[in-house]
Write an enzyme that holds these catalytic residues in place. Structure first.
Site, PDB file in Angstrom:
ATOM      1  N   THR A  17     -52.691  -7.829 -25.338  1.00  0.00           N
ATOM      2  CA  THR A  17     -52.617  -7.375 -26.731  1.00  0.00           C
ATOM      3  C   THR A  17     -51.406  -7.963 -27.453  1.00  0.00           C
ATOM      4  O   THR A  17     -51.401  -8.018 -28.678  1.00  0.00           O
ATOM      5  CB  THR A  17     -52.516  -5.839 -26.805  1.00  0.00           C
ATOM      6  OG1 THR A  17     -51.493  -5.418 -25.901  1.00  0.00           O
ATOM      7  CG2 THR A  17     -53.830  -5.178 -26.428  1.00  0.00           C
ATOM      8  N   ASP A  18     -50.402  -8.414 -26.700  1.00  0.00           N
ATOM      9  CA  ASP A  18     -49.139  -8.798 -27.375  1.00  0.00           C
ATOM     10  C   ASP A  18     -49.333  -9.942 -28.360  1.00  0.00           C
ATOM     11  O   ASP A  18     -48.905  -9.850 -29.507  1.00  0.00           O
ATOM     12  CB  ASP A  18     -48.008  -9.081 -26.361  1.00  0.00           C
ATOM     13  CG  ASP A  18     -48.336 -10.156 -25.339  1.00  0.00           C
ATOM     14  OD1 ASP A  18     -49.524 -10.521 -25.207  1.00  0.00           O
ATOM     15  OD2 ASP A  18     -47.400 -10.632 -24.665  1.00  0.00           O
ATOM     16  N   GLY A 103     -41.894 -13.977  -9.237  1.00  0.00           N
ATOM     17  CA  GLY A 103     -43.280 -14.370  -9.478  1.00  0.00           C
ATOM     18  C   GLY A 103     -44.293 -13.347  -8.998  1.00  0.00           C
ATOM     19  O   GLY A 103     -45.419 -13.685  -8.672  1.00  0.00           O
ATOM     20  N   LEU A 106     -43.494  -8.802 -12.022  1.00  0.00           N
ATOM     21  CA  LEU A 106     -42.524  -7.813 -12.516  1.00  0.00           C
ATOM     22  C   LEU A 106     -41.511  -8.443 -13.469  1.00  0.00           C
ATOM     23  O   LEU A 106     -40.554  -7.807 -13.880  1.00  0.00           O
ATOM     24  CB  LEU A 106     -41.799  -7.148 -11.335  1.00  0.00           C
ATOM     25  CG  LEU A 106     -42.715  -6.298 -10.455  1.00  0.00           C
ATOM     26  CD1 LEU A 106     -41.976  -5.812  -9.220  1.00  0.00           C
ATOM     27  CD2 LEU A 106     -43.269  -5.102 -11.230  1.00  0.00           C
ATOM     28  N   SER A 107     -41.734  -9.697 -13.816  1.00  0.00           N
ATOM     29  CA  SER A 107     -40.911 -10.431 -14.764  1.00  0.00           C
ATOM     30  C   SER A 107     -39.441 -10.516 -14.337  1.00  0.00           C
ATOM     31  O   SER A 107     -38.538 -10.072 -15.047  1.00  0.00           O
ATOM     32  CB  SER A 107     -41.019  -9.855 -16.178  1.00  0.00           C
ATOM     33  OG  SER A 107     -40.666 -10.861 -17.096  1.00  0.00           O
ATOM     34  N   SER A 109     -38.012 -13.218 -14.416  1.00  0.00           N
ATOM     35  CA  SER A 109     -37.443 -14.176 -15.371  1.00  0.00           C
ATOM     36  C   SER A 109     -36.816 -13.453 -16.560  1.00  0.00           C
ATOM     37  O   SER A 109     -35.688 -13.754 -16.955  1.00  0.00           O
ATOM     38  CB  SER A 109     -38.505 -15.174 -15.833  1.00  0.00           C
ATOM     39  OG  SER A 109     -39.592 -14.530 -16.454  1.00  0.00           O
ATOM     40  N   GLU A 141     -36.412 -18.806 -22.756  1.00  0.00           N
ATOM     41  CA  GLU A 141     -37.553 -19.181 -21.907  1.00  0.00           C
ATOM     42  C   GLU A 141     -38.418 -20.246 -22.609  1.00  0.00           C
ATOM     43  O   GLU A 141     -38.930 -21.155 -21.972  1.00  0.00           O
ATOM     44  CB  GLU A 141     -38.369 -17.929 -21.557  1.00  0.00           C
ATOM     45  CG  GLU A 141     -39.330 -18.170 -20.415  1.00  0.00           C
ATOM     46  CD  GLU A 141     -39.640 -16.918 -19.591  1.00  0.00           C
ATOM     47  OE1 GLU A 141     -38.856 -15.958 -19.591  1.00  0.00           O
ATOM     48  OE2 GLU A 141     -40.687 -16.917 -18.929  1.00  0.00           O
ATOM     49  N   ASP A 153     -41.788  -8.655 -22.226  1.00  0.00           N
ATOM     50  CA  ASP A 153     -40.985  -8.537 -21.009  1.00  0.00           C
ATOM     51  C   ASP A 153     -39.540  -8.196 -21.333  1.00  0.00           C
ATOM     52  O   ASP A 153     -38.933  -7.334 -20.703  1.00  0.00           O
ATOM     53  CB  ASP A 153     -41.037  -9.843 -20.213  1.00  0.00           C
ATOM     54  CG  ASP A 153     -42.449 -10.213 -19.791  1.00  0.00           C
ATOM     55  OD1 ASP A 153     -43.356  -9.375 -19.973  1.00  0.00           O
ATOM     56  OD2 ASP A 153     -42.643 -11.330 -19.299  1.00  0.00           O
ATOM     57  N   TYR A 202     -56.124 -18.886 -19.630  1.00  0.00           N
ATOM     58  CA  TYR A 202     -55.272 -18.149 -20.568  1.00  0.00           C
ATOM     59  C   TYR A 202     -55.410 -18.741 -21.967  1.00  0.00           C
ATOM     60  O   TYR A 202     -55.607 -18.017 -22.950  1.00  0.00           O
ATOM     61  CB  TYR A 202     -53.825 -18.213 -20.084  1.00  0.00           C
ATOM     62  CG  TYR A 202     -52.825 -17.532 -20.978  1.00  0.00           C
ATOM     63  CD1 TYR A 202     -52.552 -16.172 -20.844  1.00  0.00           C
ATOM     64  CD2 TYR A 202     -52.125 -18.239 -21.951  1.00  0.00           C
ATOM     65  CE1 TYR A 202     -51.626 -15.539 -21.660  1.00  0.00           C
ATOM     66  CE2 TYR A 202     -51.201 -17.628 -22.770  1.00  0.00           C
ATOM     67  CZ  TYR A 202     -50.952 -16.280 -22.620  1.00  0.00           C
ATOM     68  OH  TYR A 202     -50.034 -15.661 -23.444  1.00  0.00           O
TER      69      TYR A 202
HETATM   70  P1  ADP Z   1     -41.830 -13.563 -12.859  1.00  0.00           P
HETATM   71  O1  ADP Z   1     -41.074 -13.521 -14.139  1.00  0.00           O
HETATM   72  O2  ADP Z   1     -43.187 -12.977 -12.969  1.00  0.00           O
HETATM   73  O3  ADP Z   1     -41.072 -12.967 -11.712  1.00  0.00           O
HETATM   74  P2  ADP Z   1     -41.525 -16.361 -13.292  1.00  0.00           P
HETATM   75  O4  ADP Z   1     -42.105 -17.559 -12.646  1.00  0.00           O
HETATM   76  O5  ADP Z   1     -41.678 -16.195 -14.759  1.00  0.00           O
HETATM   77  O6  ADP Z   1     -42.072 -15.090 -12.490  1.00  0.00           O
HETATM   78  O7  ADP Z   1     -39.956 -16.332 -13.002  1.00  0.00           O
HETATM   79  C1  ADP Z   1     -39.470 -16.544 -11.700  1.00  0.00           C
HETATM   80  C2  ADP Z   1     -38.338 -17.561 -11.761  1.00  0.00           C
HETATM   81  O8  ADP Z   1     -37.154 -16.921 -12.297  1.00  0.00           O
HETATM   82  C3  ADP Z   1     -37.938 -18.044 -10.410  1.00  0.00           C
HETATM   83  O9  ADP Z   1     -38.729 -19.147  -9.996  1.00  0.00           O
HETATM   84  C4  ADP Z   1     -36.485 -18.458 -10.642  1.00  0.00           C
HETATM   85  O10 ADP Z   1     -36.425 -19.710 -11.266  1.00  0.00           O
HETATM   86  C5  ADP Z   1     -36.006 -17.404 -11.646  1.00  0.00           C
HETATM   87  N1  ADP Z   1     -35.376 -16.298 -10.922  1.00  0.00           N
HETATM   88  C6  ADP Z   1     -35.807 -15.022 -10.835  1.00  0.00           C
HETATM   89  N2  ADP Z   1     -34.986 -14.278 -10.038  1.00  0.00           N
HETATM   90  C7  ADP Z   1     -34.007 -15.115  -9.621  1.00  0.00           C
HETATM   91  C8  ADP Z   1     -32.863 -14.971  -8.765  1.00  0.00           C
HETATM   92  N3  ADP Z   1     -32.570 -13.821  -8.180  1.00  0.00           N
HETATM   93  N4  ADP Z   1     -32.086 -16.073  -8.557  1.00  0.00           N
HETATM   94  C9  ADP Z   1     -32.377 -17.248  -9.146  1.00  0.00           C
HETATM   95  N5  ADP Z   1     -33.438 -17.429  -9.953  1.00  0.00           N
HETATM   96  C10 ADP Z   1     -34.250 -16.401 -10.187  1.00  0.00           C
HETATM   97 MG    MG Z   2     -41.734 -14.519 -15.932  1.00  0.00          MG
END
Ligand code: ADP
Ligand code: MG
Length: 356
Positions: A17-18, A103, A106-107, A109, A141, A153, A202
């Site tokens: 929905t966002d 990944g 749970l975001s 990122s 991002e 997020d 998507y």
């Molecule tokens: P999600 O946001 O769903 O977890 P994403 O692919 O969007 O998945 O984001 C994951 C990315 O964020 C990782 O591949 C890494 O680059 C970065 N990241 C997340 N947590 C960490 C961490 N603890 N240390 C370093 N990078 C991280």
């Molecule tokens: Mg993400």
């Protein structure tokens, strides 16, 4: 030494929905990214990730995305956004420590971006409105990672409140916290399934939503209700009509769910979660057999009030609403339904903050 913390998030209701300027309910989870470090006068940027066992070295004078350390880009982009806004900042030496799976839906990122934004503003004496901090994370991002995410997020990570869901209007960005019944827990079940066509699927879904809005002469599907959709949608291509049914239905479910939360009606709320999943399965076609099996297993488990896919779909995770005490039985049922599923229990937690 300054320490910031930002939680991950889970989408509770309101799927896709966002970007339709619609309504979402999310929670901040009780796990997140902690950044600890000191400011540096020499403009150097030194980051270490405990989870990845890697270190990045750079400088504010040469701020650019790193090909060698892509994970550093989530932080670098945030430094860059402060500068783009003309806000004075310096260098930093930062240690990342996180208990969020990467990944897993749970975001992590957004938690990393948000934690960075909180850290920078504390270290260099700025006081931006929370929504602006969310926009900084999003822009980071977009520009440094190349993922064109919405604001859900980052808003969830910032505005989360213990024991509450976060209601987000993705047109006005009005944000409200609504109480979650006291004995409610959430189980996030990551199927581990990743379908290869996620990006193209998507984009096709987004295009279908835009086509439907255009056919109705409105900027976004947010502006169409189910009565109008069913009365006037007959001329749409059948696929487009189904996609629109999902979005319009999700917006109406979120609006209804907000009222149910206010009245503490957890069982009825859970039924809307099941209805959301059914609409994903049938209308939006962003589920998959593994996620359907997880939701069916949840439906048959005592104490589980609701379950649905959460996030983009085409694999990924489900979110389950469960009465406290029934978590272990639910997890056993989910792991049996789809071997390889990784479950974690969470409750709605507070949003990002400076800890010390
Ligand atoms: P999600 O946001 O769903 O977890 P994403 O692919 O969007 O998945 O984001 C994951 C990315 O964020 C990782 O591949 C890494 O680059 C970065 N990241 C997340 N947590 C960490 C961490 N603890 N240390 C370093 N990078 C991280
Ligand atoms: Mg993400």
């Amino acid at each position: 030494m300054i320490t910031s913390f930002a939680p991950g998030r889970a989408e509770l209701l309101g799927n896709h929905t966002d970007y339709n300027a619609g309504l979402v309910l999310s929670i901040a989870v009780d796990r997140g990214v902690r950044l600890t470090g000191t400011a540096r006068a020499d403009g150097k940027l030194l980051f270490r990730s405990r989870e990845l066992g890697q270190a990045y070295e750079g400088s504010l004078d040469a701020l650019a995305p790193s090909a060698e350390h892509p994970w550093a880009n989530y932080l670098l982009g945030v430094f860059d956004e402060f500068r783009r806004r003309g806000l004075a900042i310096g260098g930093a030496e930062l240690e990342i420590a996180s208990n969020l799976p990467l990944g897993a839906g749970l975001s992590s990122s957004a938690a990393l971006e948000t934690s960075t934004a909180f850290w920078i503003q504390q270290a260099f004496g700025h006081a931006l409105p929370p929504l602006e901090l969310a926009r900084i994370g999003q822009a980071s991002e977009h520009r440094f990672v190349g993922v064109m995410c919405g604001l859900l997020d980052q808003i969830s990570s910032i505005f989360g409140k213990a024991g509450h869901a976060t209601f987000i209007d993705c047109r006005s960005f009005e944000v409200r916290n609504l109480p979650i019944p006291a004995n409610a827990k959430f189980v996030i079940a990551n199927s581990g399934v990743k379908h290869s066509l996620v990006a193209s699927e998507y984009n096709q879904r987004r295009a279908a939503c835009e086509a439907a809005a255009q056919a109705f002469g409105v900027p976004f599907l947010r502006d169409v209700d189910s009565r109008r959709l069913e009365a006037e949608g007959g001329a749409l291509p059948p696929d487009v009509l189904k996609r629109a049914r999902h979005i319009v239905g999700e917006n109406e479910r979120v609006a209804e769910a907000a009222g149910l939360l206010a009245r503490g009606e957890a069982a009825a709320f859970g039924q809307l979660m099941f209805a959301s999943h059914e609409s994903s399965r049938v209308n939006f076609e962003n589920s998959c057999p593994e996620l359907d099996r997880l939701v069916e297993a949840a439906r048959g488990t005592p104490g589980c009030l609701g379950a649905r896919l959460s996030g983009g779909g085409f694999g990924g995770a489900t979110i389950n609403l469960v009465e406290a005490g029934a978590e272990a039985g639910l997890i056993a049922a989910l792991e049996a339904a789809v071997p390889g599923t990784a479950c974690l229990v969470t409750s709605a937690a507070d949003g990002a903050r400076i800890e010390a």
